[in-house]
Design a protein around this motif. Structure first.
Motif, mmCIF file in Angstrom:
data_model
loop_
_atom_site.group_PDB
_atom_site.id
_atom_site.type_symbol
_atom_site.label_atom_id
_atom_site.label_comp_id
_atom_site.label_asym_id
_atom_site.label_seq_id
_atom_site.Cartn_x
_atom_site.Cartn_y
_atom_site.Cartn_z
ATOM 1 N N MET A 1 0.847 -1.174 0.000
ATOM 2 C CA MET A 1 0.000 0.000 0.000
ATOM 3 C C MET A 1 0.896 1.242 0.000
ATOM 4 N N GLU A 2 0.656 2.131 -0.904
ATOM 5 C CA GLU A 2 1.430 3.368 -1.044
ATOM 6 C C GLU A 2 0.987 4.382 0.006
ATOM 7 N N PRO A 3 1.926 4.950 0.801
ATOM 8 C CA PRO A 3 1.531 5.976 1.774
ATOM 9 C C PRO A 3 0.935 7.198 1.075
ATOM 10 N N LEU A 4 0.114 7.930 1.788
ATOM 11 C CA LEU A 4 -0.513 9.132 1.226
ATOM 12 C C LEU A 4 0.507 10.250 1.090
ATOM 13 N N SER A 5 0.365 11.039 0.039
ATOM 14 C CA SER A 5 1.218 12.212 -0.134
ATOM 15 C C SER A 5 0.701 13.328 0.779
ATOM 16 N N THR A 6 1.488 14.368 0.935
ATOM 17 C CA THR A 6 1.080 15.503 1.752
ATOM 18 C C THR A 6 -0.187 16.138 1.196
ATOM 19 N N ASP A 7 -0.280 16.274 -0.119
ATOM 20 C CA ASP A 7 -1.487 16.854 -0.726
ATOM 21 C C ASP A 7 -2.705 15.975 -0.485
ATOM 22 N N GLN A 8 -2.536 14.661 -0.591
ATOM 23 C CA GLN A 8 -3.648 13.747 -0.321
ATOM 24 C C GLN A 8 -4.076 13.845 1.144
ATOM 25 N N LEU A 9 -3.110 13.935 2.030
ATOM 26 C CA LEU A 9 -3.405 14.054 3.453
ATOM 27 C C LEU A 9 -4.175 15.335 3.746
ATOM 28 N N ARG A 10 -3.770 16.416 3.119
ATOM 29 C CA ARG A 10 -4.442 17.703 3.330
ATOM 30 C C ARG A 10 -5.860 17.729 2.773
ATOM 31 N N SER A 11 -6.164 16.853 1.831
ATOM 32 C CA SER A 11 -7.500 16.853 1.222
ATOM 33 C C SER A 11 -8.479 15.920 1.944
ATOM 34 N N LEU A 12 -8.030 15.256 2.989
ATOM 35 C CA LEU A 12 -8.906 14.331 3.718
ATOM 36 C C LEU A 12 -9.966 15.088 4.517
ATOM 37 N N PRO A 13 -11.097 14.445 4.786
ATOM 38 C CA PRO A 13 -12.107 15.060 5.665
ATOM 39 C C PRO A 13 -11.550 15.150 7.090
ATOM 40 N N CYS A 14 -12.277 15.791 7.984
ATOM 41 C CA CYS A 14 -11.757 16.033 9.334
ATOM 42 C C CYS A 14 -11.583 14.751 10.151
ATOM 43 N N VAL A 15 -12.290 13.688 9.806
ATOM 44 C CA VAL A 15 -12.152 12.397 10.481
ATOM 45 C C VAL A 15 -12.068 11.313 9.412
ATOM 46 N N VAL A 16 -11.130 10.363 9.597
ATOM 47 C CA VAL A 16 -10.958 9.281 8.633
ATOM 48 C C VAL A 16 -11.012 7.938 9.339
ATOM 49 N N GLY A 17 -11.217 6.902 8.567
ATOM 50 C CA GLY A 17 -11.202 5.545 9.105
ATOM 51 C C GLY A 17 -9.788 5.107 9.437
ATOM 52 N N ILE A 18 -9.692 4.086 10.248
ATOM 53 C CA ILE A 18 -8.391 3.583 10.686
ATOM 54 C C ILE A 18 -7.556 3.084 9.509
ATOM 55 N N GLU A 19 -8.203 2.580 8.470
ATOM 56 C CA GLU A 19 -7.469 2.084 7.305
ATOM 57 C C GLU A 19 -6.805 3.229 6.535
ATOM 58 N N THR A 20 -7.493 4.356 6.412
ATOM 59 C CA THR A 20 -6.898 5.524 5.758
ATOM 60 C C THR A 20 -5.746 6.067 6.592
ATOM 61 N N ALA A 21 -5.936 6.115 7.908
ATOM 62 C CA ALA A 21 -4.866 6.570 8.808
ATOM 63 C C ALA A 21 -3.656 5.644 8.698
ATOM 64 N N ALA A 22 -3.909 4.342 8.610
ATOM 65 C CA ALA A 22 -2.819 3.382 8.458
ATOM 66 C C ALA A 22 -2.050 3.646 7.168
ATOM 67 N N GLN A 23 -2.771 3.913 6.098
ATOM 68 C CA GLN A 23 -2.123 4.207 4.817
ATOM 69 C C GLN A 23 -1.264 5.465 4.933
ATOM 70 N N ALA A 24 -1.775 6.492 5.602
ATOM 71 C CA ALA A 24 -1.010 7.733 5.775
ATOM 72 C C ALA A 24 0.270 7.470 6.564
ATOM 73 N N LEU A 25 0.200 6.559 7.522
ATOM 74 C CA LEU A 25 1.359 6.235 8.352
ATOM 75 C C LEU A 25 2.295 5.221 7.701
ATOM 76 N N GLY A 26 1.818 4.572 6.631
ATOM 77 C CA GLY A 26 2.638 3.571 5.957
ATOM 78 C C GLY A 26 2.706 2.258 6.719
ATOM 79 N N ILE A 27 1.629 1.938 7.460
ATOM 80 C CA ILE A 27 1.571 0.670 8.182
ATOM 81 C C ILE A 27 0.386 -0.148 7.659
#
Length: 73
Positions: free
Chosen positions: A1-27
């Motif tokens: 799974m490819e980690p989220l870029s800074t731009d992708q992270l900035r475009s997220l809604p105010c609350v995300v699911g644990i799977e999206t957070a995991a992707q952002a963290l690269g885990i």
């Protein structure tokens, strides 16, 4: 799974699911759920029934992402 870029992270809604957070963290999602269940996830986790949510602001803060202003439209 490819980690989220800074731009992708900035475009997220105010609350995300644990799977999206995991992707952002690269885990993996498995590790993310394990850490959340053990209260060891690296940022605040909100549990609603059997669903885990992560505040995007906490995720950005943990990752050191600084917002320059409001999100781009």
């Amino acid at each position: 799974m490819e980690p989220l870029s800074t731009d992708q992270l900035r475009s997220l809604p105010c609350v995300v699911g644990i799977e999206t957070a995991a992707q952002a963290l690269g885990i993996s999602r498995t590790l993310a759920y394990k850490l959340a269940k053990q209260d060891r996830f690296p940022c605040r986790v909100i549990k609603i029934a059997s669903t885990y949510r992560v505040a995007t602001a906490d995720l950005e803060r943990f990752l050191g992402v600084v917002r320059d202003g409001p999100p781009k439209a």
